[in-house]
Design a protein around this motif. Structure first.
Motif, short mmCIF file in Angstrom:
data_model
loop_
_atom_site.label_atom_id
_atom_site.label_comp_id
_atom_site.label_asym_id
_atom_site.label_seq_id
_atom_site.Cartn_x
_atom_site.Cartn_y
_atom_site.Cartn_z
N ALA A 15 0.83 -1.21 0.00
CA ALA A 15 0.00 0.00 0.00
C ALA A 15 0.86 1.25 0.00
CB ALA A 15 -0.94 0.00 1.20
N GLU A 16 1.97 1.23 0.74
CA GLU A 16 2.86 2.39 0.76
C GLU A 16 3.52 2.60 -0.60
OE1 GLU A 16 5.37 1.56 4.13
OE2 GLU A 16 3.90 2.38 5.55
N GLU A 17 3.87 1.51 -1.29
CA GLU A 17 4.44 1.63 -2.63
C GLU A 17 3.41 2.18 -3.62
OE1 GLU A 17 7.04 -1.59 -4.04
OE2 GLU A 17 6.95 -2.36 -1.97
N ILE A 18 2.17 1.71 -3.49
CA ILE A 18 1.10 2.23 -4.35
C ILE A 18 0.89 3.71 -4.09
CG2 ILE A 18 -1.39 2.14 -4.81
CD1 ILE A 18 -1.19 -0.89 -4.29
N ASP A 19 0.88 4.10 -2.82
CA ASP A 19 0.69 5.51 -2.47
C ASP A 19 1.81 6.37 -3.07
OD1 ASP A 19 -0.87 7.51 -0.93
OD2 ASP A 19 1.03 7.73 0.15
N ALA A 20 3.04 5.88 -3.00
CA ALA A 20 4.17 6.63 -3.58
C ALA A 20 4.03 6.74 -5.10
CB ALA A 20 5.49 5.95 -3.21
#
Length: 114
Positions: A15-20
């Motif tokens: 999720a953090e990679e998607i957000d970035a």
């Protein structure tokens, strides 16, 4: 930062990679609005084809992530109803999360892109 609410392995990092990535997309393209482009008969045919292929591969013991993802993608492309399309898109994201987690469990996870 938001509290950690994720319960499945690897989902928080995913999720953090998607957000970035979404941050990069917004910086490059701004907020975008496009028609869905789904619900065409050709996609309904493809959805049946990929669903059957995934079922055959599962029964034969050779099911691959490719099969699972393509089945979900073509099911989404076949949808006319926005609520059902949304459900399918969430399923695609979940399959991607599972596939990334599987990749990461086999190898050293890559450093998140900056």
């Amino acid at each position: 930062m938001y509290p950690t609410l994720f319960t499945n392995p690897g989902v928080k990092d995913f999720a953090e990679e998607i957000d970035a990535e979404r941050t990069r997309q917004l910086a490059k393209f701004g907020e975008q609005h496009h028609p869905d482009g789904t619900g065409l008969p050709v996609y309904e045919h493809a959805a049946r084809r990929y669903r059957n292929q995934a079922d055959r591969n599962a029964q034969s013991g050779v099911l691959a992530w490719r099969d699972v993802l393509l089945e979900e993608v073509y099911e989404a492309l076949a949808e006319k109803d926005p609520a059902a399309l949304r459900t399918e898109l969430v399923q695609i994201a979940a399959v991607c999360a599972a596939w990334v987690h599987d990749l990461d469990s086999r190898t050293e996870p890559p450093a998140p892109a900056v």
